[in-house]
Design a protein around this motif. Sequence first.
Motif, short mmCIF file in Angstrom:
data_model
loop_
_atom_site.label_atom_id
_atom_site.label_comp_id
_atom_site.label_asym_id
_atom_site.label_seq_id
_atom_site.Cartn_x
_atom_site.Cartn_y
_atom_site.Cartn_z
N TRP A 19 0.83 -1.20 0.00
CA TRP A 19 0.00 0.00 0.00
C TRP A 19 0.87 1.26 0.00
O TRP A 19 0.67 2.18 -0.80
CB TRP A 19 -0.91 -0.05 1.22
N CYS A 20 1.85 1.31 0.88
CA CYS A 20 2.72 2.48 0.97
C CYS A 20 3.53 2.69 -0.30
O CYS A 20 3.64 3.81 -0.83
CB CYS A 20 3.66 2.34 2.18
N SER A 21 4.13 1.62 -0.81
CA SER A 21 4.97 1.74 -2.02
C SER A 21 4.14 2.10 -3.24
O SER A 21 4.58 2.88 -4.10
CB SER A 21 5.73 0.44 -2.25
N LEU A 22 2.91 1.57 -3.35
CA LEU A 22 2.05 1.90 -4.48
C LEU A 22 1.64 3.37 -4.46
O LEU A 22 1.65 4.06 -5.50
CB LEU A 22 0.81 1.00 -4.47
N SER A 23 1.30 3.88 -3.28
CA SER A 23 0.92 5.29 -3.17
C SER A 23 2.09 6.21 -3.47
O SER A 23 1.94 7.21 -4.19
CB SER A 23 0.37 5.58 -1.77
N ALA A 24 3.27 5.87 -2.94
CA ALA A 24 4.44 6.72 -3.18
C ALA A 24 4.84 6.73 -4.65
O ALA A 24 5.15 7.79 -5.23
CB ALA A 24 5.60 6.25 -2.31
N SER A 25 4.86 5.57 -5.28
CA SER A 25 5.24 5.51 -6.70
C SER A 25 4.23 6.22 -7.59
O SER A 25 4.59 6.88 -8.57
CB SER A 25 5.38 4.05 -7.13
N LYS A 26 2.93 6.13 -7.24
CA LYS A 26 1.90 6.84 -8.01
C LYS A 26 2.10 8.35 -7.92
O LYS A 26 2.00 9.07 -8.94
CB LYS A 26 0.53 6.45 -7.50
N ILE A 27 2.40 8.84 -6.73
CA ILE A 27 2.58 10.29 -6.55
C ILE A 27 3.84 10.77 -7.27
O ILE A 27 3.84 11.83 -7.92
CB ILE A 27 2.63 10.63 -5.06
N PHE A 28 4.92 10.01 -7.20
CA PHE A 28 6.15 10.41 -7.86
C PHE A 28 5.98 10.44 -9.38
O PHE A 28 6.47 11.36 -10.05
CB PHE A 28 7.29 9.47 -7.48
N THR A 29 5.30 9.47 -9.94
CA THR A 29 5.12 9.44 -11.40
C THR A 29 4.22 10.57 -11.89
O THR A 29 4.45 11.12 -12.98
CB THR A 29 4.50 8.09 -11.82
N SER A 30 3.22 10.96 -11.10
CA SER A 30 2.35 12.06 -11.50
C SER A 30 3.02 13.42 -11.29
O SER A 30 2.82 14.34 -12.10
CB SER A 30 1.04 12.01 -10.72
N ALA A 31 3.82 13.56 -10.25
CA ALA A 31 4.47 14.84 -9.98
C ALA A 31 5.65 15.10 -10.90
O ALA A 31 5.92 16.25 -11.27
CB ALA A 31 4.91 14.91 -8.53
N LEU A 32 6.37 14.05 -11.30
CA LEU A 32 7.58 14.20 -12.11
C LEU A 32 7.37 13.80 -13.56
O LEU A 32 8.34 13.79 -14.32
CB LEU A 32 8.72 13.37 -11.51
N ALA A 33 6.12 13.47 -13.93
CA ALA A 33 5.80 13.08 -15.32
C ALA A 33 6.67 11.91 -15.77
O ALA A 33 7.35 11.96 -16.80
CB ALA A 33 5.96 14.27 -16.26
N MET A 34 6.64 10.83 -14.98
CA MET A 34 7.44 9.63 -15.27
C MET A 34 6.50 8.46 -15.59
O MET A 34 6.44 7.48 -14.87
CB MET A 34 8.34 9.29 -14.08
N GLU A 35 5.75 8.60 -16.66
CA GLU A 35 4.81 7.55 -17.05
C GLU A 35 5.56 6.30 -17.48
O GLU A 35 6.58 6.37 -18.17
CB GLU A 35 3.90 8.03 -18.19
N GLY A 36 5.03 5.15 -17.07
CA GLY A 36 5.65 3.88 -17.43
C GLY A 36 6.78 3.46 -16.53
O GLY A 36 7.43 2.43 -16.78
N GLN A 37 7.09 4.22 -15.48
CA GLN A 37 8.20 3.89 -14.58
C GLN A 37 7.73 3.69 -13.15
O GLN A 37 8.54 3.77 -12.22
CB GLN A 37 9.26 5.01 -14.62
N GLN A 38 6.45 3.42 -12.97
CA GLN A 38 5.92 3.30 -11.61
C GLN A 38 6.47 2.08 -10.89
O GLN A 38 6.81 2.16 -9.70
CB GLN A 38 4.39 3.25 -11.65
#
Length: 248
Positions: free
Chosen positions: A209-228
């Motif tokens: 749960w924690c890792s999924l939420s953190a990776s989702k936020i990082f990919t949306s904030a830094l525009a890193m689609e496909g690297q979640q």
Amino acid sequence: MSDFEQFRFDFYQSNYTIDDQEENLSGSRKSQTEENPPAGAFALSEKLPFPQSYTGQILQPMYSPDTLSHLSYADGFDEEPPLLEELGINFEHIWQKTLTVLNPMKPADGSIMNETDLTGPMVFCLALGATLLLAGKVHFGYVYGMSAIGCLAIHALLNLMSISGVSHGCVASVLGYCLLPMVILSSSAVIFSLQGILGTLLALFIIGWCSLSASKIFTSALAMEGQQLLIAYPCALLYGLFALLTVF
């Protein structure tokens, strides 16, 4: 003797009299007073104020530039933002970030998540340490130490993976907000023991749960689609350390 007296009379004889001397002295004094008048005369004339005309109306005083500037400065207080916003504390953004962490399937707002807000992370770190303390584990130093090392490691990794880069405050904010599910795990450790199959499954679920939420936020904030998934793996390792503190 007659010759000596005649010589003395001739030596002291003169046409200059005392009356002439007094007239000369009085004339010189008058000329000095006319040329050099007393200093007090000018001092009195200089101290007298010149009359000024009043251009205002009755019961309506004139406004000077200083008064106008003071009034404009006083009116500017109404346009200033609240004190909490100046300190960087926005309760609406804190609530939105918390809801984003609690719902991993909800899309994250990159403009809000890219802020360096450390109010929520500090609260969640204190809550994690307090719940561990209730379970009989004094691990405040471990919580803050692992948080600092994890933020530095994730920051270096994200700067290598993203084009725009990320700041230390943004990484600490995201990782701190995503620590909220771990607080739920530590709270459950106060009620029952996690050293078993049920506790292990619950800990694995919280880590995901924690890792999924953190990776989702990082990919949306830094525009890193496909690297979640690439971001979720190091985040899972970091939150696994907190799970070990909670379970054992």
